[in-house]
Design a protein around this motif. Structure first.
Motif, PDB file in Angstrom:
ATOM      1  N   ALA A  90       0.843  -1.046  -0.050  1.00  0.00           N
ATOM      2  CA  ALA A  90       0.040  -0.097  -0.081  1.00  0.00           C
ATOM      3  C   ALA A  90       0.777   1.343  -0.012  1.00  0.00           C
ATOM      4  CB  ALA A  90      -0.932  -0.151   1.242  1.00  0.00           C
ATOM      5  N   VAL A 141      -1.985   1.459  -3.725  1.00  0.00           N
ATOM      6  CA  VAL A 141      -0.868   2.337  -3.974  1.00  0.00           C
ATOM      7  C   VAL A 141      -1.134   3.384  -4.772  1.00  0.00           C
ATOM      8  CG1 VAL A 141       0.193   1.226  -5.930  1.00  0.00           C
ATOM      9  CG2 VAL A 141       1.780   2.107  -4.372  1.00  0.00           C
ATOM     10  N   LYS A 143      -1.362   6.012  -7.745  1.00  0.00           N
ATOM     11  CA  LYS A 143      -0.844   5.995  -9.369  1.00  0.00           C
ATOM     12  C   LYS A 143      -0.530   7.574  -9.586  1.00  0.00           C
ATOM     13  CE  LYS A 143      -2.995   3.053  -8.707  1.00  0.00           C
ATOM     14  NZ  LYS A 143      -3.006   1.888  -7.863  1.00  0.00           N
ATOM     15  N   SER A 147      -5.649  11.001 -13.260  1.00  0.00           N
ATOM     16  CA  SER A 147      -6.491   9.441 -13.447  1.00  0.00           C
ATOM     17  C   SER A 147      -7.945  10.104 -13.775  1.00  0.00           C
ATOM     18  CB  SER A 147      -6.267   8.973 -12.202  1.00  0.00           C
ATOM     19  OG  SER A 147      -6.885   7.799 -12.244  1.00  0.00           O
ATOM     20  N   THR A 193      -8.264  11.530  -0.667  1.00  0.00           N
ATOM     21  CA  THR A 193      -6.780  11.853  -0.212  1.00  0.00           C
ATOM     22  C   THR A 193      -6.166  13.141  -0.548  1.00  0.00           C
ATOM     23  OG1 THR A 193      -5.381  11.261  -2.424  1.00  0.00           O
ATOM     24  CG2 THR A 193      -6.178   9.277  -0.822  1.00  0.00           C
ATOM     25  N   TYR A 276      -0.888  11.922   4.711  1.00  0.00           N
ATOM     26  CA  TYR A 276       0.384  11.699   5.804  1.00  0.00           C
ATOM     27  C   TYR A 276       0.917  12.946   6.329  1.00  0.00           C
ATOM     28  CZ  TYR A 276       3.196  13.169   1.855  1.00  0.00           C
ATOM     29  OH  TYR A 276       4.012  13.856   0.768  1.00  0.00           O
ATOM     30  N   TRP A 285      -2.229  10.694   8.376  1.00  0.00           N
ATOM     31  CA  TRP A 285      -3.097  11.856   8.808  1.00  0.00           C
ATOM     32  C   TRP A 285      -4.512  11.728   8.485  1.00  0.00           C
ATOM     33  CZ3 TRP A 285      -3.595  16.506   5.678  1.00  0.00           C
ATOM     34  CH2 TRP A 285      -4.266  17.679   6.275  1.00  0.00           C
TER      35      TRP A 285
HETATM   36  P1  FAD Z   1      -3.840   2.783  -0.472  1.00  0.00           P
HETATM   37  O1  FAD Z   1      -4.530   1.765   0.453  1.00  0.00           O
HETATM   38  O2  FAD Z   1      -2.431   2.385  -0.854  1.00  0.00           O
HETATM   39  O3  FAD Z   1      -4.861   3.022  -1.339  1.00  0.00           O
HETATM   40  C1  FAD Z   1      -4.670   4.167  -2.200  1.00  0.00           C
HETATM   41  C2  FAD Z   1      -5.796   4.732  -3.040  1.00  0.00           C
HETATM   42  O4  FAD Z   1      -5.605   5.884  -3.667  1.00  0.00           O
HETATM   43  C3  FAD Z   1      -6.479   3.689  -3.847  1.00  0.00           C
HETATM   44  O5  FAD Z   1      -7.788   3.259  -3.438  1.00  0.00           O
HETATM   45  C4  FAD Z   1      -6.434   4.148  -5.269  1.00  0.00           C
HETATM   46  O6  FAD Z   1      -7.838   3.867  -5.689  1.00  0.00           O
HETATM   47  C5  FAD Z   1      -6.225   5.895  -5.024  1.00  0.00           C
HETATM   48  N1  FAD Z   1      -5.732   6.335  -5.999  1.00  0.00           N
HETATM   49  C6  FAD Z   1      -4.200   5.986  -6.465  1.00  0.00           C
HETATM   50  N2  FAD Z   1      -3.831   6.957  -7.346  1.00  0.00           N
HETATM   51  C7  FAD Z   1      -4.564   7.557  -7.611  1.00  0.00           C
HETATM   52  C8  FAD Z   1      -5.002   8.905  -8.308  1.00  0.00           C
HETATM   53  N3  FAD Z   1      -4.067   9.300  -9.178  1.00  0.00           N
HETATM   54  N4  FAD Z   1      -6.102   9.696  -8.355  1.00  0.00           N
HETATM   55  C9  FAD Z   1      -7.073   9.130  -7.601  1.00  0.00           C
HETATM   56  N5  FAD Z   1      -7.310   8.094  -6.679  1.00  0.00           N
HETATM   57  C10 FAD Z   1      -5.919   7.394  -6.786  1.00  0.00           C
HETATM   58  N6  FAD Z   1      -1.059  12.914   0.982  1.00  0.00           N
HETATM   59  C11 FAD Z   1      -0.597  13.819   1.921  1.00  0.00           C
HETATM   60  O7  FAD Z   1      -0.595  14.167   2.958  1.00  0.00           O
HETATM   61  N7  FAD Z   1       0.282  14.877   1.245  1.00  0.00           N
HETATM   62  C12 FAD Z   1       0.478  15.053  -0.117  1.00  0.00           C
HETATM   63  O8  FAD Z   1       1.011  15.860  -0.902  1.00  0.00           O
HETATM   64  C13 FAD Z   1      -0.120  13.830  -1.146  1.00  0.00           C
HETATM   65  N8  FAD Z   1       0.024  13.754  -2.259  1.00  0.00           N
HETATM   66  C14 FAD Z   1      -0.533  12.946  -3.164  1.00  0.00           C
HETATM   67  C15 FAD Z   1      -0.676  13.048  -4.550  1.00  0.00           C
HETATM   68  C16 FAD Z   1      -1.094  11.802  -5.170  1.00  0.00           C
HETATM   69  C17 FAD Z   1      -1.144  11.993  -6.874  1.00  0.00           C
HETATM   70  C18 FAD Z   1      -2.124  10.820  -4.528  1.00  0.00           C
HETATM   71  C19 FAD Z   1      -2.931  10.045  -5.283  1.00  0.00           C
HETATM   72  C20 FAD Z   1      -1.966  10.921  -3.166  1.00  0.00           C
HETATM   73  C21 FAD Z   1      -1.407  11.994  -2.365  1.00  0.00           C
HETATM   74  N9  FAD Z   1      -1.460  11.890  -1.154  1.00  0.00           N
HETATM   75  C22 FAD Z   1      -0.825  12.930  -0.306  1.00  0.00           C
HETATM   76  C23 FAD Z   1      -2.131  10.825  -0.257  1.00  0.00           C
HETATM   77  C24 FAD Z   1      -1.153   9.682   0.040  1.00  0.00           C
HETATM   78  O9  FAD Z   1       0.013   9.621  -0.481  1.00  0.00           O
HETATM   79  C25 FAD Z   1      -1.802   8.423   0.328  1.00  0.00           C
HETATM   80  O10 FAD Z   1      -2.473   8.237  -0.964  1.00  0.00           O
HETATM   81  C26 FAD Z   1      -2.677   8.460   1.487  1.00  0.00           C
HETATM   82  O11 FAD Z   1      -2.198   8.596   2.665  1.00  0.00           O
HETATM   83  C27 FAD Z   1      -3.476   6.930   1.434  1.00  0.00           C
HETATM   84  O12 FAD Z   1      -2.566   5.919   1.839  1.00  0.00           O
HETATM   85  P2  FAD Z   1      -2.784   4.432   1.884  1.00  0.00           P
HETATM   86  O13 FAD Z   1      -1.671   3.761   2.366  1.00  0.00           O
HETATM   87  O14 FAD Z   1      -3.939   4.302   3.194  1.00  0.00           O
HETATM   88  O15 FAD Z   1      -3.600   4.258   0.675  1.00  0.00           O
END
Ligand code: FAD
Ligand code: SF4
Ligand code: SF4
Length: 397
Positions: A90, A141, A143, A147, A193, A276, A285
């Motif tokens: 993830a 994870v 992308k 998107s 996110t 985060y 976060w």
């Molecule tokens: P996971 O359980 O790994 O799930 C990730 C989810 O994100 C999946 O459900 C997927 O559908 C969705 N996803 C993936 N890529 C995309 C996309 N391109 N568009 C829409 N949904 C998508 N957090 C911050 O605090 N500061 C930041 O600056 C920041 N920048 C980010 C930039 C991008 C492009 C993205 C996609 C996320 C960003 N985040 C940011 C959020 C952070 O990186 C994590 O995605 C979040 O904390 C969730 O982590 P997780 O392990 O719970 O997610």
């Protein structure tokens, strides 16, 4: 017979390759569907309406005089959390995927909008309407590219689903909220996110090739709170590159114009936001915006360790210094960049203050971008909360 909704009547008119926001389009996917009918009102780049949509989604718009709401939007609580048993692979500990899996398997929703990758390319997004736990987990994870998540809106309508969870970033969620009433749903949950500095697939390739020693083996990266980009490679190794050593001259043009004019970093319209940047290193976060978001968090609470958010340091001087540095595309030699990273990590902003640092740095940069490239729309496009944040700094002319 039920009456047809406006976008259903307009089916024959669907233009296939139109993006009314032109170069500012973030490819959110709405215009790939019949819901393009609503684009003038719904597109985040044609109609900035965060305050009105906040009022519809959360019952009120943010209180601009409350310092935390000015920055992080409407919320009833913020906390730091991590999964006791992280999901391997993830982005962080997998809180987003876990909430989605629980909501589906416990019957709260019948489907989840999320984004997998194509079979050929781990970073090429492929939005799906997931109907099983395995499909949700296959979307884990980031992308880190634009998107078109909303391109599944017609599939939702055809499927007859009435209870839906949508996972997405700010621009996608703004358009989604604007057409929410037309979707024919009984219940919509929105899990967001934060998002910033997004790129096209070609832009991502340039970033990887300019920054990583082994661009083809990168499986995951993040701009971390220790002021370094962390690249994770296929063999599990970690490569760290200090922010201050990034080749800003080369990289200045890779960010999509949409993202250089975006002010919804914290995903203001989601029920629950999982990022985060306001949490200690290694933690996620969480921003709970409304009672629906609280229900979603409660569902996975037994699987989480939690702690209160904290804030430390003062970001203002660092943000002010970063404005001309970005503007002039300064790149430090790697030894100096590493040293600066170490010093800033020791004395620099932490917790919520780090999140404010990141918001301030991006909003000032984006304000200058809109001022220079789209001066006619500056006043309308920049939300009031962002104007107040930017006003704290002296900007170059
Ligand atoms: P996971 O359980 O790994 O799930 C990730 C989810 O994100 C999946 O459900 C997927 O559908 C969705 N996803 C993936 N890529 C995309 C996309 N391109 N568009 C829409 N949904 C998508 N957090 C911050 O605090 N500061 C930041 O600056 C920041 N920048 C980010 C930039 C991008 C492009 C993205 C996609 C996320 C960003 N985040 C940011 C959020 C952070 O990186 C994590 O995605 C979040 O904390 C969730 O982590 P997780 O392990 O719970 O997610
Ligand atoms: Fe259409 Fe979305 Fe692009 Fe706006 S951002 S023009 S709604 S695809
Ligand atoms: Fe959309 Fe803003 Fe993220 Fe760009 S930075 S993808 S415009 S939410």
């Amino acid at each position: 017979m039920t009456a047809l909704r406006p976008h259903q009547k307009a089916k024959a008119l669907k233009p296939t390759s139109r993006r009314p926001a032109k170069e500012l389009c973030s490819e959110c996917g709405l215009c790939d569907t019949n819901y393009i009918h609503y684009v003038k009102d719904a597109c985040a780049f044609l109609h900035q309406q965060i305050a009105q949509l906040e009022a519809e989604a959360h019952g009120r718009s943010r209180n601009l005089d409350a310092p935390d709401e000015l920055y992080f939007g409407v919320h009833q609580q913020m906390l730091a959390a991590r999964k006791q048993q992280p999901i391997p692979g993830a982005q962080w500990t997998g809180i987003v995927s876990t909430i989605a899996c629980e909501m589906l398997t416990q019957g709260w929703v019948e489907g989840v909008v999320c984004v997998q990758n194509t079979p050929e390319d781990r970073f090429q997004p492929q939005p799906i309407l997931a109907r099983t736990r395995a499909e949700i987990l296959a979307a884990k994870v980031n992308k880190p590219t634009l998107s078109p998540n909303l391109n599944v809106l017609e599939e939702i309508e055809r499927s007859g689903i009435k209870r839906l969870l949508v996972i997405g970033v700010g621009c996608q969620i703004q358009a989604l909220r604007a057409v929410e009433a037309e979707l024919g749903l009984e219940k919509l949950y929105v899990l967001g996110t934060p998002c910033v500095d997004n790129v096209t697939r070609a832009g991502l390739q340039k970033f990887l090739e300019t920054t990583s020693k082994s661009p083809e083996t990168v499986v995951h990266y993040e701009f971390m709170q220790d002021f370094q980009v962390h690249f994770k490679h296929e063999d599990g190794s970690l490569e760290k590159v200090p922010f201050f050593g990034l080749n800003t001259k080369e990289l200045k043009d890779i960010f999509a114009p949409s993202c250089l004019s975006c002010f919804d970093y914290v995903n203001s319209l989601a029920d629950l936001v999982v990022g985060y940047m306001g949490a200690p290193f290694g933690w996620q976060w969480i921003v709970v915006r409304n009672p629906r978001g609280q229900e979603m968090l409660d569902l996975v609470e037994p699987q989480l360790d939690t702690q209160p958010v904290t804030s430390q340091g003062d970001r203002h001087a660092a943000v002010q210094q970063s404005i001309p540095a970005y503007d002039k595309s300064v790149t430090l030699p790697m030894w100096a960049a590493k040293l600066m990273g170490v010093v800033i990590e020791k004395i620099g902003p932490k917790g919520l203050e780090y999140a404010r640092f990141s918001i301030d740095s991006h909003f000032t940069r984006n304000y200058l971008y809109v001022q220079r490239h789209h001066p006619d729309t500056l006043e309308e496009h920049v939300p009031e909360f962002a104007k107040r944040i930017v006003k704290q700094y002296k900007l170059p002319q």
